[in-house]
Motif scaffolding. Sequence first.
Motif, PDB file in Angstrom:
ATOM      1  N   SER A  89      31.465  42.462  51.752  1.00 29.14           N
ATOM      2  CA  SER A  89      31.077  43.510  50.816  1.00 29.14           C
ATOM      3  C   SER A  89      31.888  43.309  49.539  1.00 29.14           C
ATOM      4  O   SER A  89      33.120  43.273  49.579  1.00 29.14           O
ATOM      5  CB  SER A  89      31.378  44.898  51.388  1.00 29.14           C
ATOM      6  N   PHE A  90      31.189  43.151  48.414  1.00 30.12           N
ATOM      7  CA  PHE A  90      31.849  42.983  47.125  1.00 30.12           C
ATOM      8  C   PHE A  90      32.017  44.366  46.507  1.00 30.12           C
ATOM      9  O   PHE A  90      31.059  45.107  46.346  1.00 30.12           O
ATOM     10  CB  PHE A  90      31.014  42.077  46.222  1.00 30.12           C
ATOM     11  N   ILE A  91      33.254  44.696  46.163  1.00 25.97           N
ATOM     12  CA  ILE A  91      33.582  46.028  45.662  1.00 25.97           C
ATOM     13  C   ILE A  91      33.675  46.050  44.147  1.00 25.97           C
ATOM     14  O   ILE A  91      33.203  46.980  43.501  1.00 25.97           O
ATOM     15  CB  ILE A  91      34.928  46.518  46.275  1.00 25.97           C
ATOM     16  N   LYS A  92      34.289  45.023  43.573  1.00 24.62           N
ATOM     17  CA  LYS A  92      34.574  44.997  42.140  1.00 24.62           C
ATOM     18  C   LYS A  92      34.487  43.552  41.657  1.00 24.62           C
ATOM     19  O   LYS A  92      34.925  42.646  42.350  1.00 24.62           O
ATOM     20  CB  LYS A  92      35.982  45.550  41.912  1.00 24.62           C
ATOM     21  N   ALA A  93      33.929  43.349  40.468  1.00 24.07           N
ATOM     22  CA  ALA A  93      33.897  42.007  39.888  1.00 24.07           C
ATOM     23  C   ALA A  93      35.331  41.531  39.638  1.00 24.07           C
ATOM     24  O   ALA A  93      36.227  42.330  39.364  1.00 24.07           O
ATOM     25  CB  ALA A  93      33.107  42.017  38.585  1.00 24.07           C
ATOM     26  N   ALA A  94      35.527  40.219  39.757  1.00 22.99           N
ATOM     27  CA  ALA A  94      36.879  39.669  39.650  1.00 22.99           C
ATOM     28  C   ALA A  94      36.960  38.618  38.558  1.00 22.99           C
ATOM     29  O   ALA A  94      36.080  37.769  38.426  1.00 22.99           O
ATOM     30  CB  ALA A  94      37.297  39.061  40.988  1.00 22.99           C
ATOM     31  N   LYS A  95      38.034  38.659  37.797  1.00 24.28           N
ATOM     32  CA  LYS A  95      38.337  37.625  36.810  1.00 24.28           C
ATOM     33  C   LYS A  95      39.142  36.530  37.496  1.00 24.28           C
ATOM     34  O   LYS A  95      39.755  36.756  38.551  1.00 24.28           O
ATOM     35  CB  LYS A  95      39.167  38.219  35.673  1.00 24.28           C
ATOM     36  N   ALA A  96      39.165  35.344  36.912  1.00 20.57           N
ATOM     37  CA  ALA A  96      40.005  34.270  37.422  1.00 20.57           C
ATOM     38  C   ALA A  96      41.455  34.746  37.425  1.00 20.57           C
ATOM     39  O   ALA A  96      41.854  35.561  36.588  1.00 20.57           O
ATOM     40  CB  ALA A  96      39.851  33.022  36.562  1.00 20.57           C
ATOM     41  N   GLY A  97      42.234  34.257  38.372  1.00 24.13           N
ATOM     42  CA  GLY A  97      43.638  34.640  38.440  1.00 24.13           C
ATOM     43  C   GLY A  97      44.156  34.634  39.859  1.00 24.13           C
ATOM     44  O   GLY A  97      43.667  33.889  40.707  1.00 24.13           O
ATOM     45  N   LYS A  98      45.122  35.476  40.093  1.00 21.59           N
ATOM     46  CA  LYS A  98      45.782  35.544  41.401  1.00 21.59           C
ATOM     47  C   LYS A  98      45.158  36.641  42.263  1.00 21.59           C
ATOM     48  O   LYS A  98      44.754  37.683  41.753  1.00 21.59           O
ATOM     49  CB  LYS A  98      47.273  35.794  41.222  1.00 21.59           C
ATOM     50  N   PHE A  99      45.127  36.364  43.560  1.00 24.86           N
ATOM     51  CA  PHE A  99      44.562  37.295  44.539  1.00 24.86           C
ATOM     52  C   PHE A  99      45.469  37.352  45.755  1.00 24.86           C
ATOM     53  O   PHE A  99      46.175  36.388  46.062  1.00 24.86           O
ATOM     54  CB  PHE A  99      43.168  36.839  44.980  1.00 24.86           C
ATOM     55  N   VAL A 100      45.423  38.480  46.450  1.00 25.60           N
ATOM     56  CA  VAL A 100      46.138  38.639  47.721  1.00 25.60           C
ATOM     57  C   VAL A 100      45.109  39.011  48.777  1.00 25.60           C
ATOM     58  O   VAL A 100      44.287  39.911  48.568  1.00 25.60           O
ATOM     59  CB  VAL A 100      47.224  39.732  47.628  1.00 25.60           C
ATOM     60  N   GLY A 101      45.162  38.303  49.894  1.00 27.32           N
ATOM     61  CA  GLY A 101      44.294  38.593  51.024  1.00 27.32           C
ATOM     62  C   GLY A 101      45.112  39.127  52.181  1.00 27.32           C
ATOM     63  O   GLY A 101      46.195  38.609  52.463  1.00 27.32           O
ATOM     64  N   VAL A 102      44.603  40.156  52.835  1.00 31.75           N
ATOM     65  CA  VAL A 102      45.282  40.754  53.988  1.00 31.75           C
ATOM     66  C   VAL A 102      44.290  40.757  55.144  1.00 31.75           C
ATOM     67  O   VAL A 102      43.202  41.331  55.039  1.00 31.75           O
ATOM     68  CB  VAL A 102      45.753  42.192  53.696  1.00 31.75           C
TER      69      VAL A 102
END
Length: 144
Positions: A89-102
């Motif tokens: 499920s996609f919640i919010k559009a994302a820009k390039a950069g850093k991400f954290v996955g849990v």
Amino acid sequence: MGKSHFWKIQSGEVPPPPIAQTLNFDIQKTDVEKRQLTCAFSVDDRFLNPAGKVQGGILSAMLDAVLGQTTGMMLGEDQFPPTLDLNVSFIKAAKAGKFVGVGSIVEIVDNVCYASAELFNSKNQLIARATATMMIIHLPSHKK
């Protein structure tokens, strides 16, 4: 520490898969007791769609990596968790950069694992979440 493929990668016994390098995948924290894992990603403009946002397949790949690694840390020697089903499920559009996955293990029953994961941007905003079903298989032994 276990002897699964996950732990062999962590100890440097085997190299990480090429996708880990592509997504700049880095394990931040493992909690075997809580059956949770936190990792980081970094993606650049190569992964943007025509609207200038990170393409959904890339976000899905990040979530799949979180889910696989979370499951992998719980497995035994020569076990591996290929994904049978991935629901994103996609919640919010994302820009390039850093991400954290849990990632979290929901349940392991026989040779099937049910897991969930969330992906956050650098502002700690929820970008996407996923659930998955993984089959626990045995990798072929390369021992001589």
